[in-house]
Design a protein around this motif. Structure first.
Motif, mmCIF file in Angstrom:
data_model
loop_
_atom_site.group_PDB
_atom_site.id
_atom_site.type_symbol
_atom_site.label_atom_id
_atom_site.label_comp_id
_atom_site.label_asym_id
_atom_site.label_seq_id
_atom_site.Cartn_x
_atom_site.Cartn_y
_atom_site.Cartn_z
ATOM 1 N N ASP A 1 37.739 49.254 36.194
ATOM 2 C CA ASP A 1 38.111 50.457 36.939
ATOM 3 C C ASP A 1 36.965 50.846 37.863
ATOM 4 O O ASP A 1 36.113 50.010 38.194
ATOM 5 N N PHE A 2 36.904 52.117 38.245
ATOM 6 C CA PHE A 2 35.899 52.570 39.200
ATOM 7 C C PHE A 2 34.938 53.530 38.509
ATOM 8 O O PHE A 2 35.331 54.239 37.576
ATOM 9 N N GLN B 1 31.328 54.085 51.419
ATOM 10 C CA GLN B 1 32.753 54.019 51.087
ATOM 11 C C GLN B 1 32.976 54.193 49.586
ATOM 12 O O GLN B 1 33.920 54.869 49.156
ATOM 13 N N GLN B 2 32.116 53.585 48.790
ATOM 14 C CA GLN B 2 32.234 53.738 47.337
ATOM 15 C C GLN B 2 31.944 55.170 46.905
ATOM 16 O O GLN B 2 32.623 55.712 46.023
ATOM 17 N N LYS B 3 30.953 55.798 47.533
ATOM 18 C CA LYS B 3 30.646 57.190 47.213
ATOM 19 C C LYS B 3 31.829 58.091 47.550
ATOM 20 O O LYS B 3 32.174 59.013 46.789
ATOM 21 N N SER B 4 32.456 57.835 48.693
ATOM 22 C CA SER B 4 33.597 58.647 49.088
ATOM 23 C C SER B 4 34.720 58.560 48.052
ATOM 24 O O SER B 4 35.325 59.571 47.690
ATOM 25 N N LEU B 5 34.995 57.346 47.569
ATOM 26 C CA LEU B 5 36.048 57.179 46.565
ATOM 27 C C LEU B 5 35.645 57.823 45.241
ATOM 28 O O LEU B 5 36.484 58.417 44.546
ATOM 29 N N ARG C 1 42.315 39.480 31.767
ATOM 30 C CA ARG C 1 41.900 40.440 32.791
ATOM 31 C C ARG C 1 43.066 41.167 33.469
ATOM 32 O O ARG C 1 42.957 42.346 33.796
ATOM 33 N N ALA C 2 44.181 40.484 33.677
ATOM 34 C CA ALA C 2 45.279 41.098 34.429
ATOM 35 C C ALA C 2 45.877 42.305 33.718
ATOM 36 O O ALA C 2 46.518 43.156 34.333
ATOM 37 N N LEU C 3 45.664 42.416 32.410
ATOM 38 C CA LEU C 3 46.292 43.488 31.634
ATOM 39 C C LEU C 3 45.528 44.806 31.684
ATOM 40 O O LEU C 3 46.093 45.853 31.398
ATOM 41 N N TYR C 4 44.260 44.761 32.060
ATOM 42 C CA TYR C 4 43.413 45.935 31.888
ATOM 43 C C TYR C 4 42.669 46.295 33.171
ATOM 44 O O TYR C 4 41.467 46.524 33.168
ATOM 45 N N VAL C 5 43.396 46.330 34.287
ATOM 46 C CA VAL C 5 42.840 46.728 35.578
ATOM 47 C C VAL C 5 43.417 48.097 35.927
ATOM 48 O O VAL C 5 44.611 48.221 36.221
ATOM 49 N N GLY C 6 42.564 49.119 35.904
ATOM 50 C CA GLY C 6 43.049 50.473 36.122
ATOM 51 C C GLY C 6 43.435 50.793 37.550
ATOM 52 O O GLY C 6 44.193 51.728 37.800
ATOM 53 N N ALA C 7 42.929 50.027 38.520
ATOM 54 C CA ALA C 7 43.131 50.338 39.935
ATOM 55 C C ALA C 7 44.598 50.464 40.316
ATOM 56 O O ALA C 7 44.971 51.323 41.108
ATOM 57 N N GLU D 1 35.654 41.468 40.367
ATOM 58 C CA GLU D 1 34.920 42.227 41.376
ATOM 59 C C GLU D 1 35.063 43.731 41.172
ATOM 60 O O GLU D 1 34.583 44.525 41.979
ATOM 61 N N HIS D 2 35.725 44.123 40.102
ATOM 62 C CA HIS D 2 35.807 45.529 39.709
ATOM 63 C C HIS D 2 34.754 45.799 38.641
ATOM 64 O O HIS D 2 34.370 44.917 37.881
ATOM 65 N N PHE D 3 34.297 47.044 38.595
ATOM 66 C CA PHE D 3 33.378 47.447 37.540
ATOM 67 C C PHE D 3 34.117 47.538 36.208
ATOM 68 O O PHE D 3 35.321 47.762 36.166
ATOM 69 N N LEU D 4 33.366 47.379 35.130
ATOM 70 C CA LEU D 4 33.891 47.723 33.813
ATOM 71 C C LEU D 4 33.562 49.180 33.546
ATOM 72 O O LEU D 4 32.425 49.620 33.762
ATOM 73 N N CYS D 5 34.534 49.934 33.079
ATOM 74 C CA CYS D 5 34.314 51.323 32.685
ATOM 75 C C CYS D 5 34.456 51.448 31.182
ATOM 76 O O CYS D 5 35.361 50.866 30.587
#
Length: 355
Positions: free
Chosen positions: A245-246, A286-290, A142-148, A214-218
């Motif tokens: 990612d988001f 907040q999610q909509k704003s981002l 998981r640590a390798l593929y977090v876009g945030a 706790e992040h979405f998968l894109c």
């Protein structure tokens, strides 16, 4: 090391067919390579047991395993994804010439029709469901593929790339370049505004630090040719770019396709898409704003310059592209700010002269 260079002569293909028979126990009658723009080898196989897709993604073994883990998790959550056929040894892939190969069931279906309201709603609901059920996915890689963690750098790099393009072409008086230059100040200004708002966005900073599950998968390449509509289900294919990612990362890819099909920006059509999406994946303010903030950033415009897409377009097509991207960007920025005012008015007030 994975070998990314394989010469596909007749002898090589014959040996690969022999390896398929050895690994899966069936005979390949016909093997047709499917053209793909990605760094992927894809074959359609006609065998004595039906039709399959053979795929080799030219990437690391670790990356391939992450993709398989993500697909398996989403499949178990009710997302239709082509089944991976295990080898006779029970493994989800086999190694041939130092490359990993997977075999999947061939998927029937047609791309969704994004020209119709029904197709737009169908795509929105599918994407919303996929994002919602992806929460909670744990991966050993998981640590390798977090876009945030890359967002700020990506924004800054893209703005610099646009500035450098402007500098290189400032004295170019050809009609298409002149048209682009007449819009470039707007995209730089809106991009800087989005970047500044991102830096100040308390929700973004909090979300960025959340654990991966706790992040979405894109999906990473969510366009109509990658989700196929059949009577029984809509199947999502080609997960080579999947990552944490988001939702905006998949949403703006889908929106870009809708705009290209319609040759214009439509607030009504975007609202239809978003409403369908939110039915399946309700987002907080907040999610909509981002979401809107990321979609306001000129990602598509930067790619348009970097890939020199304007070379393949007529002057009228370039002007039409610029107009619709400007309209979309203004709309997204207004939406982002309207939600930001609900929970972070100070940031908006500080930037109000720029908006």
């Amino acid at each position: 090391m994975i070998n990314h260079k394989v010469f596909w002569g007749d002898k090589v293909v014959k040996k690969l067919r022999e390896s398929i028979k050895k690994e899966y126990g069936f005979k390949v009658h016909n093997m047709k390579r499917i053209p793909t723009p990605k760094n992927t080898s894809v074959y359609r196989l006609q065998t004595d047991r039906g039709t399959y897709i053979l795929k080799s993604i030219h990437t690391s073994k670790r990356r391939q395993l992450f993709i398989l883990e993500a697909e398996d998790y989403l499949r178990n959550q009710g997302i239709s994804i082509p089944e991976v056929i295990p080898t006779k040894r029970g493994t989800p892939y086999f190694l041939w010439k130092q490359s990993l190969y997977i075999l999947q069931r061939f998927c029937h279906g047609k791309p969704a029709n994004l020209r119709s309201p029904k197709g737009v709603k169908q795509a929105g609901k599918l994407l919303g469901k996929m994002h919602r059920v992806s929460l909670g996915f744990h991966s050993t890689h998981r640590a390798l593929y977090v876009g945030a963690r890359d967002w700020i750098q990506e924004y800054e790099d893209d703005l610099l790339a646009i500035k450098n393009w402007k500098k290189r072409n400032s004295s170019n008086r050809t009609p298409k370049i002149k048209a682009i230059l007449s819009y470039i100040r707007f995209f730089l200004s809106s991009g800087k505004t989005a970047c500044d708002l991102l830096h100040r966005n308390s929700f973004f900073l909090k979300w960025k630090g959340l654990p991966a599950h706790e992040h979405f998968l894109c999906h990473g390449d969510f366009h109509p040719r990658n989700f196929l509509v059949d009577r029984s289900a809509t199947t999502i294919i080609d997960w080579e770019d999947v990552r944490y990612d988001f939702p905006s990362k998949d949403m703006f890819r889908l929106v870009d396709n809708i705009i290209e099909l319609d040759s214009k920006w439509s607030k009504a059509k975007f609202s239809l898409l978003l409403s369908a999406y939110l039915i399946e994946n309700p987002l907080t303010d907040q999610q909509k704003s981002l979401l809107f903030l990321d979609m306001a950033f000129p990602h598509v415009f930067e790619r348009f310059l970097r890939k020199k897409i304007y070379h393949r377009m007529s002057l009228s097509q370039v002007k039409r592209f610029l107009r619709r991207e400007k309209q979309k960007t203004k709309d997204m920025l207004e939406r982002a700010v309207s939600y930001l005012f609900l929970f972070d008015a100070n940031s908006c007030m500080a930037l109000s002269p720029m908006i």
